[in-house]
Design an enzyme around this catalytic site. Structure first.
Site, PDB file in Angstrom:
ATOM      1  N   LYS A  16       5.971  -6.722   8.302  1.00  0.00           N
ATOM      2  CA  LYS A  16       6.904  -6.370   7.210  1.00  0.00           C
ATOM      3  C   LYS A  16       7.996  -5.413   7.699  1.00  0.00           C
ATOM      4  O   LYS A  16       9.161  -5.560   7.340  1.00  0.00           O
ATOM      5  CB  LYS A  16       6.162  -5.680   6.051  1.00  0.00           C
ATOM      6  CG  LYS A  16       5.172  -6.544   5.316  1.00  0.00           C
ATOM      7  CD  LYS A  16       4.507  -5.779   4.176  1.00  0.00           C
ATOM      8  CE  LYS A  16       3.709  -4.576   4.614  1.00  0.00           C
ATOM      9  NZ  LYS A  16       2.518  -4.892   5.406  1.00  0.00           N
ATOM     10  N   ILE A  18       9.133  -4.943  10.788  1.00  0.00           N
ATOM     11  CA  ILE A  18      10.050  -5.633  11.701  1.00  0.00           C
ATOM     12  C   ILE A  18      11.011  -6.513  10.890  1.00  0.00           C
ATOM     13  O   ILE A  18      12.220  -6.506  11.125  1.00  0.00           O
ATOM     14  CB  ILE A  18       9.246  -6.480  12.725  1.00  0.00           C
ATOM     15  CG1 ILE A  18       8.429  -5.558  13.658  1.00  0.00           C
ATOM     16  CG2 ILE A  18      10.143  -7.429  13.498  1.00  0.00           C
ATOM     17  CD1 ILE A  18       9.262  -4.723  14.615  1.00  0.00           C
ATOM     18  N   LYS A  38      10.797   2.760   1.933  1.00  0.00           N
ATOM     19  CA  LYS A  38       9.353   2.535   2.120  1.00  0.00           C
ATOM     20  C   LYS A  38       8.728   3.481   1.096  1.00  0.00           C
ATOM     21  O   LYS A  38       8.500   4.668   1.369  1.00  0.00           O
ATOM     22  CB  LYS A  38       8.943   2.905   3.558  1.00  0.00           C
ATOM     23  CG  LYS A  38       7.447   2.880   3.827  1.00  0.00           C
ATOM     24  CD  LYS A  38       6.927   1.515   4.166  1.00  0.00           C
ATOM     25  CE  LYS A  38       5.411   1.486   4.243  1.00  0.00           C
ATOM     26  NZ  LYS A  38       4.867   0.187   4.603  1.00  0.00           N
ATOM     27  N   THR A  42       1.239   5.480   4.356  1.00  0.00           N
ATOM     28  CA  THR A  42       0.030   6.214   4.741  1.00  0.00           C
ATOM     29  C   THR A  42      -0.031   6.237   6.271  1.00  0.00           C
ATOM     30  O   THR A  42       0.742   5.554   6.939  1.00  0.00           O
ATOM     31  CB  THR A  42      -1.242   5.567   4.146  1.00  0.00           C
ATOM     32  OG1 THR A  42      -1.375   4.255   4.685  1.00  0.00           O
ATOM     33  CG2 THR A  42      -1.166   5.476   2.638  1.00  0.00           C
ATOM     34  N   ASP A  55       7.245   3.587   9.915  1.00  0.00           N
ATOM     35  CA  ASP A  55       7.952   2.488   9.235  1.00  0.00           C
ATOM     36  C   ASP A  55       9.284   2.968   8.665  1.00  0.00           C
ATOM     37  O   ASP A  55      10.334   2.346   8.859  1.00  0.00           O
ATOM     38  CB  ASP A  55       7.106   1.927   8.072  1.00  0.00           C
ATOM     39  CG  ASP A  55       5.922   1.133   8.572  1.00  0.00           C
ATOM     40  OD1 ASP A  55       5.641   1.181   9.785  1.00  0.00           O
ATOM     41  OD2 ASP A  55       5.271   0.468   7.751  1.00  0.00           O
ATOM     42  N   GLU A 116      10.370  -2.115   1.763  1.00  0.00           N
ATOM     43  CA  GLU A 116       9.128  -2.608   2.374  1.00  0.00           C
ATOM     44  C   GLU A 116       7.955  -2.195   1.507  1.00  0.00           C
ATOM     45  O   GLU A 116       7.786  -1.018   1.183  1.00  0.00           O
ATOM     46  CB  GLU A 116       8.938  -2.031   3.787  1.00  0.00           C
ATOM     47  CG  GLU A 116       7.623  -2.542   4.386  1.00  0.00           C
ATOM     48  CD  GLU A 116       7.226  -1.931   5.724  1.00  0.00           C
ATOM     49  OE1 GLU A 116       8.067  -1.321   6.406  1.00  0.00           O
ATOM     50  OE2 GLU A 116       6.039  -2.096   6.077  1.00  0.00           O
ATOM     51  N   GLY A 117       7.129  -3.171   1.151  1.00  0.00           N
ATOM     52  CA  GLY A 117       5.931  -2.891   0.369  1.00  0.00           C
ATOM     53  C   GLY A 117       4.881  -2.181   1.211  1.00  0.00           C
ATOM     54  O   GLY A 117       5.145  -1.712   2.326  1.00  0.00           O
ATOM     55  N   PRO A 207       9.826 -15.155  16.660  1.00  0.00           N
ATOM     56  CA  PRO A 207       8.931 -15.329  17.795  1.00  0.00           C
ATOM     57  C   PRO A 207       8.281 -14.016  18.232  1.00  0.00           C
ATOM     58  O   PRO A 207       8.801 -12.944  17.922  1.00  0.00           O
ATOM     59  CB  PRO A 207       9.877 -15.832  18.902  1.00  0.00           C
ATOM     60  CG  PRO A 207      11.198 -15.246  18.550  1.00  0.00           C
ATOM     61  CD  PRO A 207      11.248 -15.170  17.042  1.00  0.00           C
TER      62      PRO A 207
HETATM   63  N1  LIG Z   1       7.533 -10.741  16.400  1.00  0.00           N
HETATM   64  C1  LIG Z   1       6.893  -9.722  16.968  1.00  0.00           C
HETATM   65  N2  LIG Z   1       6.761  -9.663  18.323  1.00  0.00           N
HETATM   66  C2  LIG Z   1       6.090  -8.651  18.895  1.00  0.00           C
HETATM   67  N3  LIG Z   1       5.526  -7.635  18.226  1.00  0.00           N
HETATM   68  C3  LIG Z   1       5.630  -7.619  16.879  1.00  0.00           C
HETATM   69  C4  LIG Z   1       6.314  -8.667  16.188  1.00  0.00           C
HETATM   70  N4  LIG Z   1       6.248  -8.410  14.868  1.00  0.00           N
HETATM   71  C5  LIG Z   1       5.567  -7.258  14.734  1.00  0.00           C
HETATM   72  N5  LIG Z   1       5.185  -6.789  15.941  1.00  0.00           N
HETATM   73  C6  LIG Z   1       4.384  -5.570  16.175  1.00  0.00           C
HETATM   74  O1  LIG Z   1       3.182  -5.717  15.418  1.00  0.00           O
HETATM   75  C7  LIG Z   1       2.844  -4.510  14.772  1.00  0.00           C
HETATM   76  C8  LIG Z   1       2.775  -4.755  13.256  1.00  0.00           C
HETATM   77  O2  LIG Z   1       4.093  -5.055  12.781  1.00  0.00           O
HETATM   78  P1  LIG Z   1       4.683  -4.269  11.536  1.00  0.00           P
HETATM   79  O3  LIG Z   1       4.469  -2.806  11.715  1.00  0.00           O
HETATM   80  O4  LIG Z   1       6.066  -4.732  11.308  1.00  0.00           O
HETATM   81  O5  LIG Z   1       3.698  -4.830  10.402  1.00  0.00           O
HETATM   82  P2  LIG Z   1       3.604  -4.343   8.874  1.00  0.00           P
HETATM   83  O6  LIG Z   1       3.277  -5.530   8.070  1.00  0.00           O
HETATM   84  O7  LIG Z   1       4.825  -3.586   8.546  1.00  0.00           O
HETATM   85  O8  LIG Z   1       2.365  -3.339   8.926  1.00  0.00           O
HETATM   86  P3  LIG Z   1       1.979  -2.201   7.837  1.00  0.00           P
HETATM   87  O9  LIG Z   1       1.160  -2.887   6.804  1.00  0.00           O
HETATM   88  O10 LIG Z   1       1.195  -1.235   8.660  1.00  0.00           O
HETATM   89  O11 LIG Z   1       3.240  -1.616   7.304  1.00  0.00           O
HETATM   90  C9  LIG Z   1       3.893  -3.475  15.189  1.00  0.00           C
HETATM   91  O12 LIG Z   1       3.392  -2.705  16.245  1.00  0.00           O
HETATM   92  C10 LIG Z   1       5.065  -4.312  15.627  1.00  0.00           C
HETATM   93  O13 LIG Z   1       5.829  -3.648  16.596  1.00  0.00           O
HETATM   94 MG   LIG Z   2       5.065  -1.612   7.975  1.00  0.00          MG
END
Ligand SMILES: Nc1ncnc2c1ncn2[C@@H]1O[C@H](COP(=O)(O)OP(=O)(O)OP(=O)(O)O)[C@@H](O)[C@H]1O
Ligand SMILES: [Mg+2]
Length: 236
Positions: A16, A18, A38, A42, A55, A116-117, A207
């Protein structure tokens, strides 16, 4: 309906941040005035007596936002647990009124907002108040971020059907390879099944790329990857 998106996911860690950051960077690169939020984070780190969320810091950088950190992330909790649990452990209650006021301020300041949720739609923020309720109050169209691998059809369909049952305007799906490169046939067939069964567009297929790291902001890579892999019409 507001302008911008509420970004949810089928689970925690699906990408989310990213995706929200990539979209904010895209808006910014088109010269649009975009804010980010955001609302509850937590697992925040204590820096000089202030709790900071990785985040929120990533989103602020992606959007090149000058907004005060406290507006972008009104509720920061230290324990890396669900919001209600983290709040209970630190003897506080999540201040929904503050979230609403800060959201309104950001809406007044910006033409577009990317929010971002927290985890998925049924994560509790207050005793009987969930992320889905916050998304509804914010009146932003929803994007669902999902994984490409096995299990994603079930998780994505559950999320979309729950969102629709609760009146959210689901705009589409972004599939993100957050952990490692997924088998191409699996990814493609899962995406096709999700499109067929939800009738929603696949707005992006991001990707796996090591430069997409929440803890190491690489603006050039983020922008290029999102330019190349999301639907051009996503910016509305
Ligand atoms: N396409 C990608 N390629 C490589 N690494 C990625 C990719 N997407 C996300 N990541 C990595 O995976 C991890 C989780 O991604 P992210 O933090 O965006 O998830 P999230 O859904 O926001 O998590 P949260 O629920 O903790 O907020 C991070 O460390 C991020 O850097
Ligand atoms: Mg996140």
């Amino acid at each position: 309906m507001g302008r911008g998106y509420f970004i949810t996911g089928t689970d925690t860690g699906v990408g989310k941040t990213i995706v929200a950051g990539g979209l904010a960077a895209l808006y910014k690169s088109r010269g649009l005035d975009v804010g980010v939020m955001k609302p509850v984070a937590t697992g925040c780190k204590r820096v000089n007596d202030t709790l900071l969320s990785d985040d929120a810091v990533f989103l602020k950088r992606a959007a090149e936002s000058d907004d005060e950190y406290e507006l972008i992330n009104p509720v920061s909790l230290e324990q890396p647990f669900a919001p209600t649990v983290a709040a209970r452990l630190s003897d506080t209650k999540i201040d929904l009124e503050k979230i609403r006021m800060d959201y309104d301020s950001l809406c007044e300041r910006h033409g577009y907002l990317i929010v971002e949720g927290i985890g998925g739609l049924l994560v509790p923020i207050d005793e009987y108040y969930f992320v889905v309720d916050l998304a509804n109050e914010m009146e932003l169209p929803l994007i669902v971020v999902c994984r490409p691998n096995l299990g994603t059809i079930n998780h994505t369909l559950l999320t979309v059907s729950y969102a629709r049952e609760h009146g959210l305007d689901v705009k589409g799906i972004i599939m993100n390879e957050s952990t490692e490169k997924c088998d191409d046939v699996l990814k493609k067939t899962n995406a096709d099944e999700i499109k067929r069964l939800t009738n929603l567009p696949l707005l992006g297929m991001i990707p796996f790329d090591k430069r997409l790291d929440v803890n190491r902001f690489d603006k050039e890579a983020l922008l290029k990857i999102f330019r190349d892999n999301v639907d051009k019409d996503i910016i509305i």
